[in-house]
Design a protein around this motif. Structure first.
Motif, PDB file in Angstrom:
ATOM      1  N   GLY A 174       0.781  -1.225   0.000  1.00  0.00           N
ATOM      2  CA  GLY A 174       0.000   0.000   0.000  1.00  0.00           C
ATOM      3  C   GLY A 174       0.811   1.273   0.000  1.00  0.00           C
ATOM      4  N   SER A 175       2.114   1.179   0.157  1.00  0.00           N
ATOM      5  CA  SER A 175       2.950   2.370   0.141  1.00  0.00           C
ATOM      6  C   SER A 175       3.129   2.870  -1.292  1.00  0.00           C
ATOM      7  N   ARG A 176       3.435   4.158  -1.417  1.00  0.00           N
ATOM      8  CA  ARG A 176       3.567   4.760  -2.740  1.00  0.00           C
ATOM      9  C   ARG A 176       4.884   4.337  -3.381  1.00  0.00           C
ATOM     10  N   ASP A 177       4.797   3.911  -4.626  1.00  0.00           N
ATOM     11  CA  ASP A 177       5.978   3.463  -5.352  1.00  0.00           C
ATOM     12  C   ASP A 177       6.591   4.592  -6.167  1.00  0.00           C
ATOM     13  N   ARG A 178       5.796   5.196  -7.060  1.00  0.00           N
ATOM     14  CA  ARG A 178       6.317   6.273  -7.895  1.00  0.00           C
ATOM     15  C   ARG A 178       5.146   7.004  -8.533  1.00  0.00           C
ATOM     16  N   TYR A 179       5.458   8.119  -9.150  1.00  0.00           N
ATOM     17  CA  TYR A 179       4.469   8.887  -9.889  1.00  0.00           C
ATOM     18  C   TYR A 179       4.420   8.390 -11.329  1.00  0.00           C
ATOM     19  N   LYS A 180       3.242   8.407 -11.893  1.00  0.00           N
ATOM     20  CA  LYS A 180       3.054   7.974 -13.268  1.00  0.00           C
ATOM     21  C   LYS A 180       2.328   9.060 -14.047  1.00  0.00           C
ATOM     22  N   ALA A 181       2.599   9.099 -15.334  1.00  0.00           N
ATOM     23  CA  ALA A 181       1.909  10.029 -16.230  1.00  0.00           C
ATOM     24  C   ALA A 181       1.731   9.349 -17.572  1.00  0.00           C
ATOM     25  N   ARG A 182       0.586   9.572 -18.205  1.00  0.00           N
ATOM     26  CA  ARG A 182       0.344   8.998 -19.523  1.00  0.00           C
ATOM     27  C   ARG A 182      -0.538   9.946 -20.328  1.00  0.00           C
ATOM     28  N   TRP A 183      -0.456   9.802 -21.613  1.00  0.00           N
ATOM     29  CA  TRP A 183      -1.249  10.622 -22.538  1.00  0.00           C
ATOM     30  C   TRP A 183      -2.457   9.815 -22.982  1.00  0.00           C
ATOM     31  N   GLU A 184      -3.644  10.365 -22.764  1.00  0.00           N
ATOM     32  CA  GLU A 184      -4.888   9.687 -23.126  1.00  0.00           C
ATOM     33  C   GLU A 184      -5.659  10.543 -24.106  1.00  0.00           C
ATOM     34  N   THR A 185      -6.210   9.879 -25.116  1.00  0.00           N
ATOM     35  CA  THR A 185      -7.068  10.571 -26.067  1.00  0.00           C
ATOM     36  C   THR A 185      -8.485  10.622 -25.532  1.00  0.00           C
ATOM     37  N   LYS A 186      -9.277  11.530 -26.063  1.00  0.00           N
ATOM     38  CA  LYS A 186     -10.667  11.647 -25.654  1.00  0.00           C
ATOM     39  C   LYS A 186     -11.444  10.429 -26.111  1.00  0.00           C
ATOM     40  N   SER A 187     -12.388  10.001 -25.268  1.00  0.00           N
ATOM     41  CA  SER A 187     -13.141   8.781 -25.567  1.00  0.00           C
ATOM     42  C   SER A 187     -14.108   8.953 -26.712  1.00  0.00           C
ATOM     43  N   ASN A 188     -14.460  10.181 -27.046  1.00  0.00           N
ATOM     44  CA  ASN A 188     -15.438  10.388 -28.118  1.00  0.00           C
ATOM     45  C   ASN A 188     -14.790  10.574 -29.479  1.00  0.00           C
ATOM     46  N   THR A 189     -13.474  10.327 -29.584  1.00  0.00           N
ATOM     47  CA  THR A 189     -12.798  10.407 -30.879  1.00  0.00           C
ATOM     48  C   THR A 189     -12.213   9.058 -31.212  1.00  0.00           C
ATOM     49  N   SER A 190     -12.273   8.704 -32.474  1.00  0.00           N
ATOM     50  CA  SER A 190     -11.744   7.414 -32.903  1.00  0.00           C
ATOM     51  C   SER A 190     -10.271   7.533 -33.239  1.00  0.00           C
TER      52      SER A 190
END
Length: 265
Positions: free
Chosen positions: A40-56
């Motif tokens: 349950g302890s914090r491991d690291r920070y994460k970041a990712r790029w996500e596209t909008k769900s309403n675009t194909s």
């Protein structure tokens, strides 16, 4: 974020190109979250790029070959031997910027509890089957419930109770047979192609009217998986025609004059 961004550039996830005219631009945003360890302890920070769900995000398609842009966060590998597992990890690390997090410590499994007494579920499901004789509007829902009579779970019991609440609110509805001078058989059929999300099988449905009265109907899953919507439709039409043919033969026998018995000496 800078580390994640550098990994995307190193893997050549995208290329910066001029904006083409009349192009469908897929927009998105950066999403930040935390990764935690098994305790349950914090491991690291994460970041990712996500596209909008309403675009194909369609990439390429030719004939039956389709390629989509996929994002992979964590990969779980299993192998028949440690040597094979090690070689696979080394090969992936040579192609992609990825970390070896070691052995899998825990994983989450979502499961539904079995009902306390399956006898009551089967009894109610069987009663609903008889009720479809006068309420064909619940045929499909009852058919879906009966698929789980061998091992009912809590979601199936909740669906059964939903049907009972629907019946309680529609007691004035039902199948009424009235005198009619018409003897014409009319058959209506329909099918959904690969409607079942689990087996990808289609559901067939037909209704046979004798004059103004509904005399026969069916709603059930097809035995095999059709390869097209036309094939699914042909199968339900064949079943509907077979049912209408049997009913037409029965009507002819009922309308024909009774045969006289001959006494043999």
């Amino acid at each position: 974020m800078e580390e994640e961004h550098a990994a995307l550039l190193q893997n050549h996830t995208w290329d910066l190109v001029p904006h083409p005219a009349r192009a469908n631009v897929v927009s998105g945003k950066w999403v930040f979250h935390h990764k935690f360890k098994a305790d349950g302890s914090r491991d690291r920070y994460k970041a990712r790029w996500e596209t909008k769900s309403n675009t194909s995000l369609f990439v390429f398609r030719r004939g039956t070959d389709t390629i989509y842009l996929l994002y992979v966060d964590d990969i779980v590998l299993t192998a028949s031997s440690q040597q094979l597992l090690r070689r696979t990890i080394d090969a992936l690390q040579q192609e992609f910027a990825m970390k070896d997090l070691g052995e899998l410590h825990h994983f989450l499994v979502r499961s539904s509890q079995a009902t306390q007494d399956a006898t009551d579920f089967r009894s109610l499901a069987g009663t609903l089957q008889y009720l479809t004789f006068t309420q064909p509007d619940i045929s499909y829902a009852v058919q879906q419930i009966c698929l789980h009579m061998h091992d009912p779970r809590e979601p199936h019991l909740a669906a059964l109770k939903h049907i009972l609440r629907y019946i309680r609110g529609t007691l004035h509805l039902g199948l009424h047979l009235r005198p009619s001078s018409k003897w014409d058989l009319m058959v209506y059929s329909d099918a959904d192609w690969a409607g079942c999300p689990d087996t990808r099988k289609s559901t067939s449905g037909y209704a046979v009217f004798l004059g103004d009265n509904l005399v026969s109907w069916s709603s059930k899953r097809q035995n095999t998986v059709p390869r097209s919507n036309v094939e699914a439709e042909y199968r339900v039409v064949a079943n509907a025609v077979a049912e209408a043919s049997w009913l037409r033969q029965l009507l002819q026998e009922l309308r024909s004059p009774p045969r006289r018995a001959t006494r043999l000496l």
